[in-house]
Write an enzyme that holds these catalytic residues in place. Structure first.
Site, PDB file in Angstrom:
ATOM      1  N   LYS A 286       1.005  -1.077  -0.046  1.00 14.06           N
ATOM      2  CA  LYS A 286       0.060   0.061  -0.020  1.00 14.06           C
ATOM      3  C   LYS A 286       0.851   1.518   0.032  1.00 14.06           C
ATOM      4  CE  LYS A 286      -3.755  -2.331   2.246  1.00 14.06           C
ATOM      5  NZ  LYS A 286      -4.892  -2.373   3.464  1.00 14.06           N
TER       6      LYS A 286
ATOM      7  N   ASN B  79      -5.176   1.721  -1.175  1.00 15.57           N
ATOM      8  CA  ASN B  79      -5.441   0.290  -1.388  1.00 15.57           C
ATOM      9  C   ASN B  79      -6.281   0.067  -2.641  1.00 15.57           C
ATOM     10  OD1 ASN B  79      -7.952   1.456  -0.627  1.00 15.57           O
ATOM     11  ND2 ASN B  79      -8.318  -0.324   0.550  1.00 15.57           N
TER      12      ASN B  79
END
Length: 271
Positions: free
Chosen positions: A82, A103
């Protein structure tokens, strides 16, 4: 011409199907592919989400090459990629800029547009389970992508204090500094002293031999203990907390709340 559309339990798959991928390392634990596919197709969007096992060194070249796949509409990003994805030359929306993590990615011009839905999903899961964040103290294990998202969401919801621990001291200090700059009362946490809300935002708990991310001494009856891990559904931390009389919030609640937000995010490029 014969109809070659596959309709399996109501799901559609044919030559017009748009593809979404979910990248992570490992990837076997992810739960989103089927429920997100179902949500998208219930909206009349012919799309599927498929798991892609991608190691860190391959993330940047993969995202560049995937733009050549014209029916690939977007990517879900999971651990440990991420923060790495957020550092790439892509457009970041507000939550992703704030937490420096991504994300979800969707096609945007000749590149990608990224957002972070973890924090909002986690917060919604807490609220749905009856926890009031405003005025409460938080002990957060993990200063990675999920930890950043959760910390800023809790700060925005009025947490009285947010204290962080992470194996990487620099990551921890950076998150604490950015929370303070936003006006939040934040500091370092030893992972052993109690808080109103304890959160595991690390990968610890995915394997049976993982050490506890939060010490038993931090857990008290009447507290709330939340985990972002979805497999196993009840981690060792949650099992211990429940046995000690704490209220627990499973990782699936964060995912459940995120799925509709993910469907909204991707719908803009799937219509």
């Amino acid at each position: 011409m014969p109809d070659n559309t596959l309709d399996w339990n109501g799901l559609k798959l044919d030559g017009s199907t748009a593809v979404l991928g979910i990248i992570g390392d490992p990837i076997a634990q992810v739960k989103a592919p089927l429920p997100l596919t179902q949500r998208l197709q219930r909206r009349g969007l012919n799309a599927v989400l498929v798991p892609l096992h991608v190691r860190a060194d391959d993330v940047a070249p993969l995202l560049q090459s995937l733009h050549a796949v014209r029916n690939l509409a977007g990517i879900v990003v999971t651990v440990p990629h991420k923060q790495q994805v957020a550092a790439l030359p892509i457009e970041l929306l507000r939550a992703a800029r704030e937490a420096r993590a991504v994300n979800v990615l969707r096609r945007h011009g000749q590149g990608w547009q990224g957002e972070l839905l973890d924090g909002a999903g986690f917060l919604a899961g807490l609220v749905r389970n009856g926890f009031e964040v405003r005025g409460r103290s938080v002990g957060l294990a993990g200063a990675g992508g999920a930890g950043n998202a959760i910390a800023f969401a809790l700060a925005a919801a009025g947490a009285a204090s947010i204290d962080i621990r992470d194996a990487d001291d620099a990551k921890c200090a950076d998150l604490v500094a950015r929370l303070r700059a936003s006006g939040c009362n934040a500091g370092a946490w030893d992972g052993e002293s109690p808080r109103d809300l304890l959160v595991n935002a690390t990968p610890a708990g995915m394997r049976a031999d993982d050490p506890l991310p939060i010490a038993p001494s931090a857990i008290r009856a009447g507290q709330t203990v939340a985990d972002v891990i979805m497999e196993p559904p009840t981690t060792a931390l949650l099992a211990l907390a429940e046995s000690m009389g704490a209220r627990i919030v499973h990782g699936r609640h964060m995912m459940d709340e995120q799925l509709e937000a993910m469907a909204d995010f991707f719908a803009e490029v799937l219509r």
